[in-house]
Design an enzyme around this catalytic site. Structure first.
Site, short mmCIF file in Angstrom:
data_model
loop_
_atom_site.label_atom_id
_atom_site.label_comp_id
_atom_site.label_asym_id
_atom_site.label_seq_id
_atom_site.Cartn_x
_atom_site.Cartn_y
_atom_site.Cartn_z
N LYS A 1 26.20 13.84 32.82
CA LYS A 1 25.84 15.23 33.69
C LYS A 1 24.65 15.50 33.83
O LYS A 1 23.72 14.52 32.33
CB LYS A 1 26.88 15.40 32.33
CG LYS A 1 27.34 17.11 32.52
CD LYS A 1 28.65 17.13 33.71
CE LYS A 1 29.13 18.51 34.44
NZ LYS A 1 30.62 18.08 35.00
N ASP B 1 28.48 20.93 40.64
CA ASP B 1 29.17 21.60 39.03
C ASP B 1 29.68 22.89 38.84
O ASP B 1 29.09 23.48 40.07
CB ASP B 1 29.53 20.93 38.30
CG ASP B 1 30.17 21.60 36.24
OD1 ASP B 1 30.82 20.87 36.20
OD2 ASP B 1 29.34 21.87 35.71
P1 NDP Z 1 31.91 27.72 40.17
O1 NDP Z 1 30.45 27.54 40.00
O2 NDP Z 1 32.70 26.83 41.75
O3 NDP Z 1 33.14 28.04 40.41
C1 NDP Z 1 32.91 28.65 38.68
C2 NDP Z 1 33.61 30.42 38.24
O4 NDP Z 1 34.27 30.11 37.42
C3 NDP Z 1 33.16 31.50 38.32
O5 NDP Z 1 34.51 31.83 40.00
C4 NDP Z 1 32.35 32.37 37.72
O6 NDP Z 1 32.09 33.86 37.47
C5 NDP Z 1 33.81 32.24 36.77
N1 NDP Z 1 33.28 31.46 35.82
C6 NDP Z 1 32.44 31.38 34.67
N2 NDP Z 1 32.54 31.64 33.45
C7 NDP Z 1 33.62 32.55 33.66
C8 NDP Z 1 34.53 33.09 32.78
N3 NDP Z 1 33.99 33.32 31.15
N4 NDP Z 1 35.58 33.78 32.79
C9 NDP Z 1 35.99 33.97 33.66
N5 NDP Z 1 35.45 33.40 35.46
C10 NDP Z 1 34.17 32.66 35.10
O7 NDP Z 1 32.25 26.43 40.12
P2 NDP Z 1 33.44 24.91 39.85
O8 NDP Z 1 35.04 25.44 40.14
O9 NDP Z 1 33.33 23.89 40.69
O10 NDP Z 1 34.00 24.37 38.45
C11 NDP Z 1 34.51 25.55 37.85
C12 NDP Z 1 34.99 24.68 36.00
O11 NDP Z 1 35.73 22.71 37.14
C13 NDP Z 1 33.76 24.16 35.05
O12 NDP Z 1 34.22 23.68 34.24
C14 NDP Z 1 33.21 22.48 35.96
O13 NDP Z 1 32.83 21.97 34.61
C15 NDP Z 1 34.94 22.01 36.16
N6 NDP Z 1 35.03 21.22 36.75
C16 NDP Z 1 34.57 21.23 38.70
C17 NDP Z 1 34.50 20.04 39.41
C18 NDP Z 1 34.06 20.21 40.91
O14 NDP Z 1 34.37 18.99 41.14
N7 NDP Z 1 33.54 21.37 41.21
C19 NDP Z 1 35.28 18.75 38.52
C20 NDP Z 1 35.76 18.94 36.96
C21 NDP Z 1 35.74 20.57 36.61
P3 NDP Z 1 31.39 34.05 37.98
O15 NDP Z 1 30.87 33.48 39.36
O16 NDP Z 1 31.24 35.51 37.78
O17 NDP Z 1 30.05 32.56 37.27
#
Ligand code: NDP
Length: 450
Positions: A129, A169
């Site tokens: 990571k 991520d």
């Molecule tokens: P993105 O950056 O695309 O999206 C993250 C989202 O979560 C944004 O909408 C962000 O909002 C929101 N967010 C962050 N902190 C908070 C909070 N405290 N409460 C509510 N919303 C919040 O990331 P991903 O969708 O790629 O990743 C999301 C999760 O999934 C992470 O934990 C990541 O590790 C996990 N993951 C992702 C994978 C992938 O393929 N992308 C694979 C496996 C796991 P804002 O814009 O306001 O920050």
């Protein structure tokens, strides 16, 4: 910490001493060690071989300075990380996170979890990571590009298509992967599959964008079907976050017959009792990169509420936390249970606190842990690596079918491991054990290599 086994307690104490001030990493290690108690008791040879002492210590941790010039001409400095945690079953594989909260603890917790998740996919990928405390929010495209180029200038010395293959991520999507890939190619003068999540015109895989969210729903559907004889049809669903994972979990949950009524970002959540209109969300988040509150300005049936944890007070049958670690605490878990939730499956990494997981398990709620439930993203990244090696592309339907088969398999392997070790239906224990067994076997076979 409920550990009783004296050997595992000793391992945990060492991890605490070696990694002070790293709460997320200790949380992730503690959970896995608890699950491994019955495995160690049945297999004392693991102790002599030091398998668990080794698995909690990264093979390598790279920390580096990333200097870049902003649009005003000022030099900025961020910190870059790559943890190469375990290469027993394949090249290190795991995403890059760009977010101001990134530090050694967060990168190590994510890298550690990745070992077991990658093993569960059944594909030959080790655990890694990386990321930076760089905040992409509010930066221009040129600033993002200069940051990515500087970050890759150092990272390129440590990765390679057969060594370590990063992906996206939080904060790292198609745009960032493009800039990172361009810089790697410029430095190395080679066109290889060194990153996944690439654009479709330069080696990306169809269905990679959708894979984590879709995979989460395939896993959840199988869990509902086997453990509760039901499925998504007619269910009310709450999804937190509104990034890559949340958007495609929403899309698949709706295709499977569910009604998604809430989404969030770090400023608050939107509630739309008529069902989220995903085209509006995609326009706001993917095209305009704006805030989710904008949804309530555009859709009459929706309301916006400030503060993200309130989303768990919205009544639902299925909850899919897809935002970030520890976003769902004990109080939120109790609210979900009081409102009649039947299943929770984690799209984000470690979104539920240990106390929240306990609330779900005590209440008999189906609980799909991240390692198993969100493994579809990295599984499809491994499929992208295969296509790059073959210099060939599968169709969307071919990749989607493989993804669905992998997720169904992960559910069954996890469920069966929980039964084999007398913890019927405890998928946290099942995922940790099923993921661990293959890695432990490969480590034993390779001798004391690391
Ligand atoms: P993105 O950056 O695309 O999206 C993250 C989202 O979560 C944004 O909408 C962000 O909002 C929101 N967010 C962050 N902190 C908070 C909070 N405290 N409460 C509510 N919303 C919040 O990331 P991903 O969708 O790629 O990743 C999301 C999760 O999934 C992470 O934990 C990541 O590790 C996990 N993951 C992702 C994978 C992938 O393929 N992308 C694979 C496996 C796991 P804002 O814009 O306001 O920050």
């Amino acid at each position: 910490m409920k550990l009783k086994n004296s050997y595992l307690l000793g391992v945990y104490d060492t991890v605490v001493k070696r990694n002070p001030c790293e709460p997320e990493f200790l949380q992730a290690v503690g959970e896995v060690l608890e699950s491994l108690e019955p495995v160690v008791e049945k297999n004392p040879q693991l102790i002599k071989a030091g398998i668990i002492d080794r698995i909690v210590e990264p093979e390598r941790m790279i920390v580096f300075r990333v200097s870049w010039v902003d649009d005003a001409g000022k030099v900025n400095v961020n910190r870059g990380f790559r943890v190469q945690f375990n290469s027993a079953i394949g090249p290190y594989k795991g995403g890059l996170r760009f977010h101001p909260s990134v530090n050694a603890s967060i990168i190590k917790f994510l890298g550690f979890e990745q070992i077991f998740k990658n093993s569960l996919t059944g594909l030959p990928i080790g655990g890694g990571k990386g990321g930076s405390d760089f905040d992409p929010k509010g930066k221009s495209d040129n600033e993002i590009m200069r940051f990515c180029q500087s970050f890759m200038t150092e990272l390129s010395k440590h990765i390679g298509a057969d060594t370590d293959v990063p992906a996206g991520d939080i904060g790292v999507g198609a745009r960032e992967i493009g800039y990172l890939y361009g810089q790697y190619k410029r430095l190395r003068n080679e066109f290889t599959g060194v990153l996944t999540g690439k654009g479709l015109t330069y080696g990306g895989s169809l269905a990679r964008t959708q894979a984590t969210g879709y995979g989460l729903c395939y896993f959840t559907n199988e869990m509902l079907s086997v453990m509760k004889s039901t499925d998504f049809k007619g269910k009310t669903v709450v999804v937190s976050g509104s990034g890559n994972v949340a958007i495609y979990a929403t899309e698949k949950a709706m295709q499977l017959g569910g009604k998604v009524v809430a989404l969030s970002d770090s400023s608050g959540y939107v509630y739309d009792p008529e069902g989220i209109k995903l085209d509006v969300v995609k326009q706001i988040k993917e095209v305009e990169r704006a805030r989710i509150s904008e949804y309530a300005n555009r859709v009459e049936s929706a309301t916006f509420t400030e503060g993200c944890s309130g989303i768990w007070t919205v009544p639902c049958d299925i909850a899919l936390p897809c935002a970030t670690q520890n976003e769902l605490n004990e109080e939120s878990a109790k609210a979900l249970v009081a409102n009649g939730v039947i299943a929770v499956a984690e799209g984000a990494n470690m979104p539920s606190t240990p106390e929240a997981v306990e609330v779900f398990q005590k209440a008999g709620i189906l609980f799909g842990p991240a390692k198993a439930a969100n493994a579809g993203g990295v599984a499809t990244s491994a499929l992208e690596m295969s296509q790059n090696s073959m210099r060939y592309s599968w169709t969307f339907d071919e990749v989607d079918k493989k993804l669905s088969d992998i997720m169904v398999n992960i559910f069954h392997n996890t469920y069966n491991a929980s039964k084999k070790y007398g913890c019927d239906g405890n998928l946290v224990v099942g995922a940790n054990i099923a993921g661990f067994e293959k890695v432990a076997d490969a480590m034993s076979a390779q001798g004391v290599a690391y």
